[in-house]
Structures are given as structure tokens and as C-alpha cells.
Design a protein around this motif. Structure first.
Motif, PDB file in Angstrom:
ATOM      1  N   ASP A 152      -7.482  -1.406  13.348  1.00 11.64           N
ATOM      2  CA  ASP A 152      -7.466  -1.284  14.805  1.00 11.64           C
ATOM      3  C   ASP A 152      -7.546   0.205  15.136  1.00 11.64           C
ATOM      4  N   GLN A 153      -8.636   0.631  15.770  1.00 11.05           N
ATOM      5  CA  GLN A 153      -8.842   2.055  16.035  1.00 11.05           C
ATOM      6  C   GLN A 153      -7.844   2.626  17.036  1.00 11.05           C
ATOM      7  N   ASN A 154      -7.296   1.770  17.883  1.00 13.95           N
ATOM      8  CA  ASN A 154      -6.335   2.244  18.887  1.00 13.95           C
ATOM      9  C   ASN A 154      -4.986   2.603  18.271  1.00 13.95           C
ATOM     10  N   THR A 155      -4.539   1.799  17.297  1.00 13.08           N
ATOM     11  CA  THR A 155      -3.220   2.005  16.680  1.00 13.08           C
ATOM     12  C   THR A 155      -3.296   2.534  15.248  1.00 13.08           C
ATOM     13  N   ASN A 156      -4.517   2.516  14.646  1.00 11.41           N
ATOM     14  CA  ASN A 156      -4.731   2.916  13.241  1.00 11.41           C
ATOM     15  C   ASN A 156      -3.994   2.013  12.245  1.00 11.41           C
ATOM     16  N   LYS A 157      -3.731   0.774  12.657  1.00 10.06           N
ATOM     17  CA  LYS A 157      -3.032  -0.180  11.785  1.00 10.06           C
ATOM     18  C   LYS A 157      -4.033  -1.060  11.042  1.00 10.06           C
ATOM     19  N   PHE A 158      -3.626  -1.459   9.804  1.00  5.65           N
ATOM     20  CA  PHE A 158      -4.418  -2.430   9.054  1.00  5.65           C
ATOM     21  C   PHE A 158      -4.233  -3.806   9.691  1.00  5.65           C
ATOM     22  N   LEU A 159      -5.325  -4.442  10.071  1.00  7.62           N
ATOM     23  CA  LEU A 159      -5.243  -5.804  10.612  1.00  7.62           C
ATOM     24  C   LEU A 159      -5.493  -6.833   9.525  1.00  7.62           C
ATOM     25  N   ALA A 160      -6.341  -6.490   8.578  1.00 11.97           N
ATOM     26  CA  ALA A 160      -6.642  -7.395   7.463  1.00 11.97           C
ATOM     27  C   ALA A 160      -7.150  -6.574   6.288  1.00 11.97           C
ATOM     28  N   VAL A 161      -6.911  -7.107   5.084  1.00 11.36           N
ATOM     29  CA  VAL A 161      -7.336  -6.435   3.860  1.00 11.36           C
ATOM     30  C   VAL A 161      -7.961  -7.479   2.934  1.00 11.36           C
ATOM     31  N   GLY A 162      -8.966  -7.054   2.170  1.00 15.62           N
ATOM     32  CA  GLY A 162      -9.543  -7.947   1.169  1.00 15.62           C
ATOM     33  C   GLY A 162     -10.460  -9.009   1.745  1.00 15.62           C
ATOM     34  N   GLU A 163     -10.308 -10.233   1.260  1.00 11.92           N
ATOM     35  CA  GLU A 163     -11.192 -11.339   1.642  1.00 11.92           C
ATOM     36  C   GLU A 163     -11.163 -11.599   3.147  1.00 11.92           C
ATOM     37  N   GLU A 164      -9.972 -11.523   3.743  1.00  9.10           N
ATOM     38  CA  GLU A 164      -9.827 -11.759   5.178  1.00  9.10           C
ATOM     39  C   GLU A 164     -10.619 -10.720   5.975  1.00  9.10           C
ATOM     40  N   ALA A 165     -10.590  -9.456   5.505  1.00  7.14           N
ATOM     41  CA  ALA A 165     -11.324  -8.387   6.186  1.00  7.14           C
ATOM     42  C   ALA A 165     -12.831  -8.514   5.950  1.00  7.14           C
ATOM     43  N   ARG A 166     -13.223  -8.987   4.765  1.00  8.60           N
ATOM     44  CA  ARG A 166     -14.657  -9.147   4.462  1.00  8.60           C
ATOM     45  C   ARG A 166     -15.319 -10.122   5.429  1.00  8.60           C
ATOM     46  N   LYS A 167     -14.576 -11.159   5.820  1.00 11.83           N
ATOM     47  CA  LYS A 167     -15.110 -12.145   6.757  1.00 11.83           C
ATOM     48  C   LYS A 167     -15.381 -11.536   8.130  1.00 11.83           C
ATOM     49  N   MET A 168     -14.742 -10.381   8.400  1.00 10.95           N
ATOM     50  CA  MET A 168     -14.910  -9.718   9.701  1.00 10.95           C
ATOM     51  C   MET A 168     -16.098  -8.767   9.738  1.00 10.95           C
ATOM     52  N   LEU A 169     -16.707  -8.444   8.568  1.00  8.29           N
ATOM     53  CA  LEU A 169     -17.815  -7.488   8.538  1.00  8.29           C
ATOM     54  C   LEU A 169     -18.928  -7.919   9.488  1.00  8.29           C
ATOM     55  N   GLY A 170     -19.282  -7.026  10.400  1.00  9.82           N
ATOM     56  CA  GLY A 170     -20.352  -7.312  11.357  1.00  9.82           C
ATOM     57  C   GLY A 170     -19.968  -8.244  12.483  1.00  9.82           C
ATOM     58  N   ARG A 171     -18.665  -8.584  12.600  1.00 11.61           N
ATOM     59  CA  ARG A 171     -18.237  -9.559  13.609  1.00 11.61           C
ATOM     60  C   ARG A 171     -17.057  -9.073  14.443  1.00 11.61           C
ATOM     61  N   THR A 172     -16.790  -7.783  14.428  1.00  9.91           N
ATOM     62  CA  THR A 172     -15.575  -7.283  15.095  1.00  9.91           C
ATOM     63  C   THR A 172     -15.872  -6.745  16.500  1.00  9.91           C
TER      64      THR A 172
ATOM     65  N   GLU B 205      -6.142   5.436   0.053  1.00  9.25           N
ATOM     66  CA  GLU B 205      -4.735   5.594  -0.359  1.00  9.25           C
ATOM     67  C   GLU B 205      -3.889   4.426   0.151  1.00  9.25           C
ATOM     68  N   ARG B 206      -4.074   4.078   1.407  1.00  6.76           N
ATOM     69  CA  ARG B 206      -3.314   2.959   1.998  1.00  6.76           C
ATOM     70  C   ARG B 206      -3.718   1.632   1.359  1.00  6.76           C
ATOM     71  N   LEU B 207      -5.012   1.504   1.043  1.00  3.59           N
ATOM     72  CA  LEU B 207      -5.514   0.288   0.401  1.00  3.59           C
ATOM     73  C   LEU B 207      -4.915   0.117  -0.992  1.00  3.59           C
ATOM     74  N   LEU B 208      -4.887   1.222  -1.750  1.00  5.02           N
ATOM     75  CA  LEU B 208      -4.297   1.190  -3.095  1.00  5.02           C
ATOM     76  C   LEU B 208      -2.818   0.817  -3.033  1.00  5.02           C
ATOM     77  N   LYS B 209      -2.089   1.429  -2.097  1.00  6.61           N
ATOM     78  CA  LYS B 209      -0.659   1.149  -1.943  1.00  6.61           C
ATOM     79  C   LYS B 209      -0.429  -0.336  -1.644  1.00  6.61           C
ATOM     80  N   TYR B 210      -1.272  -0.870  -0.763  1.00 11.12           N
ATOM     81  CA  TYR B 210      -1.164  -2.289  -0.389  1.00 11.12           C
ATOM     82  C   TYR B 210      -1.402  -3.186  -1.606  1.00 11.12           C
ATOM     83  N   PHE B 211      -2.458  -2.894  -2.379  1.00 10.52           N
ATOM     84  CA  PHE B 211      -2.803  -3.742  -3.530  1.00 10.52           C
ATOM     85  C   PHE B 211      -1.783  -3.610  -4.664  1.00 10.52           C
ATOM     86  N   ILE B 212      -1.254  -2.391  -4.873  1.00 11.58           N
ATOM     87  CA  ILE B 212      -0.245  -2.200  -5.926  1.00 11.58           C
ATOM     88  C   ILE B 212       1.010  -3.009  -5.605  1.00 11.58           C
TER      89      ILE B 212
END
Length: 340
Positions: free
Chosen positions: A37-57, A79-86
Motif C-alpha cells: 500500500d503506497q499510502n502506508t508503505n505496509k505489506f498487504l500480501a506476500v508470495g502467491e497471494e501477491a502474485r495473483k494481484m500482478l496487473g490487477r491492483t 529486506e522486509r521480504l526476507l524477514k517475512y519468509f525467514i
């Protein structure tokens, strides 16, 4: 209850991230895509869930891949992605894990440093880097410590790594920043040029996986694909054939084959003789492109086979190399040495 420590290997790929936990095997395999979310800089989805959003946001949400051509293009998001997956892979631990991350063989010193720093900031105690061809060879079950020549062709999402390995190290290698993503782009361009239609990233990938081919099939196959007509601007559906895919993929496929040929030309004669006997081993998701192994075999005259589990091969090898840290010490770069 928190575990004491779980060391892990991470295949930090352009298309997907795989995590190998010591003693458990592969515990996570997800697309390396993040929705923010560009307004809050928060992760809304990661991985497969986020892939489904490509081109549809909508406008305030962006779905991005923070890795490009096998290296970090957006440091903070990676960095945030790595932290989430670890955290997702191993949960809570009393001690920080040791992590081995694999990188393409052609990365620069700056790119290596970026990966190491991102891993340290994400929560590792000590991070090692291992080059993808070595990890792929280990994952394919090859004993790389022997004085024999083995050739690995690792085709990922962002890079193709071709290397000759002997005595635990790379003798000759070349890293080509043409791989699976470039095949998707080539298909998109071809459909736009021939059918006057624009298709999305996911549709291009589906065409590649289902009817994509590097060598003419005995029986032509077809697939229906939907997109937007560039003349009328309206939705359009067409049937695409495997012969069209052969034409569309000609340029990236030829670049990969030429890279294999170039590495063979630079290989010492004794090792070239070994490769002639043992053959070429293909790993990575791109190795599954229909007929690519056959094409390489015809062009080089060397037996070519696909590893048993090409997609997970690099991640398995990265994880197994945790047991080989002492043997592979010359091939590994760790976070402490790069800080000195």
C-alpha cells in the motif's frame, strides 16, 4: 516453544523464493512478489497471494518483484521480504540462524554486498553466499569434490548460469541475464506483433508453461488465451499454437544455447572429455521448457538431461551446503569477510 536455532538455505530467485531448513528440507516455496500500500508503505500480501494481484491492483496498491535478473533491485522491500519468509519458515528461535543464500555466478561485488546486508538485517547470525551452479550441482546429487568435470545449466527466472565445476569450485562459467522472464516478454511481444493483442504477464507465463517449446513438437498443440485488442480496445480471445511459441521463443532460446557453446569452447580439454562422458545437467524452472534439453544435445553433441527435481534443485543444494561449509570455504563468501 521456540527452537534453539535452525540453519537454512535460501534460493533467492527472481521469480520465486525457496527456503530449505536444516533437518526438515524445503519448508517454503513462494513467488517473490510483494503487494504494498503506497499510502502506508505496509505489506498487504506476500508470495502467491501477491502474485495473483500482478496487473490487477488499484492506484494506491502496487504489486512488485523486488528482485530483477537474479539480484536485488529494491533493497528495502527485499529486506522486509526476507524477514517475512525467514519468520514464516522457522518461526521463533532463541538464536539467530546461519543462512546460505545462492546468487548468480556473474554478480558484482556491490550486488553480493547488498544480498549479505539484506540477510543480516533480516535476522541472520552469519550469512554465506554460494553461486547458483555449485548449489544446483549439489542439489542434483553430483559429488563436486571429485577431480571430474561436470557441466550445469541453471535456467531461472532472471538469469541463466552455465558453469563447469571440478574439485568443489567453478572452472569456467558465464551468467546470462536472459531466462524465464525474458521468454515471457518474448511471447508478449510476439502476440502483440502477430495478433495485434496485448496479454498480461500471467497469460504469457501460462502459454510458456503449457505449449511453449524450444524444439518442434511431433504433434502441434494449442491453447486459448485472452487479452485486449489493440485496435478496438475490446477483450479478445485467440488460439495460439506450439509452432507459434517456437517462433516466439527463438531469440531467448538461441541466446541460452550459444552461452552453453561459449562455455564449452573455454573448457580445458580434460574436463571437456569428462563432460562428454557424463553429459550436461539442466536445472531451474526454465529447464522444463519443452525440447530445450533435446536442442542443446543436438547443438553440442553432448548427452543432456534434466535433474530429477529441477525447480527445487538449487534450494536443496543450498541447504545441503550447510554441511559442506568447511569443504566449500573457498567457494563461499561470508558476511564477516565482506565487512572487513
Amino acid at each position: 516453544m521456540a527452537a534453539l536455532r535452525t540453519d537454512m538455505g535460501i534460493d533467492l530467485g527472481t521469480a520465486s523464493i525457496l527456503v530449505y531448513a536444516k533437518g526438515k528440507g524445503i519448508v517454503l516455496n513462494e513467488p517473490s512478489v510483494v503487494a504494498i500500500d503506497q499510502n502506508t508503505n505496509k505489506f498487504l500480501a506476500v508470495g502467491e497471494e501477491a502474485r495473483k494481484m500482478l496487473g490487477r491492483t488499484p492506484g494506491n496498491i502496487i504489486a512488485i518483484r523486488p528482485l530483477k535478473d537474479g539480484v536485488i533491485s529494491d533493497y528495502d522491500v527485499t529486506e522486509r521480504l526476507l524477514k517475512y519468509f525467514i519468520q514464516k519458515a522457522i518461526g521463533r528461535t532463541l538464536f539467530k540462524p546461519r543462512i546460505i543464500v545462492c546468487v548468480p555466478s556473474g554478480v558484482t561485488e556491490v550486488e553480493r554486498r547488498a544480498v549479505l546486508e539484506a540477510s543480516i538485517q533480516a535476522g541472520s547470525r552469519k550469512t554465506y553466499l554460494i553461486e547458483e551452479p555449485i548449489a544446483a550441482a549439489i542439489g542434483a546429487g553430483i559429488d563436486i569434490t571429485q577431480p571430474d568435470g561436470n557441466m550445469i545449466v541453471d535456467i531461472g527466472g532472471g538469469t541463466t548460469d552455465v558453469a563447469v565445476i571440478s574439485l568443489g569450485g567453478i572452472v569456467v562459467s558465464r551468467s546470462l541475464r536472459i531466462a524465464g522472464d525474458d521468454c515471457d516478454d518474448a511471447i508478449t511481444r510476439y502476440i502483440r506483433k502477430k495478433h495485434n493483442m496485448m496479454i498480461g504477464e500471467r497469460s504469457a507465463e501460462a502459454l510458456k508453461m503449457n505449449i511453449g517449446t524450444a524444439y518442434r513438437r511431433q504433434k502441434e498443440v494449442y491453447m486459448e488465451v485472452r487479452g485486449r485488442n489493440l485496435v478496438t480496445g475490446l477483450p479478445k480471445t485467440i488460439n495460439v499454437s506450439s509452432d507459434e511459441m517456437l517462433e516466439a521463443l527463438e531469440e531467448p532460446v538461441n541466446a541460452i544455447v550459444e552461452t552453453v557453446h561459449a562455455v564449452l569452447e573455454r573448457t580445458p580439454p580434460e574436463l571437456a572429455a569428462d563432460i562428454g562422458n557424463t553429459g550436461i545437467v539442466m536445472t531451474g524452472g526454465g529447464a522444463l521448457l519443452y525440447g530445450l534439453d533435446k536442442l542443446i544435445q543436438i547443438k553440442t553433441g553432448i548427452p543432456t538431461r534434466i535433474a530429477d527435481d529441477p525447480i527445487e534443485c538449487v534450494a536443496i543444494g543450498t541447504g545441503k551446503s550447510l554441511d559442506w561449509v568447511d569443504i566449500l570455504d573457498n567457494s563461499l563468501i561470508d558476511s564477516e569477510s565482506i565487512r572487513r
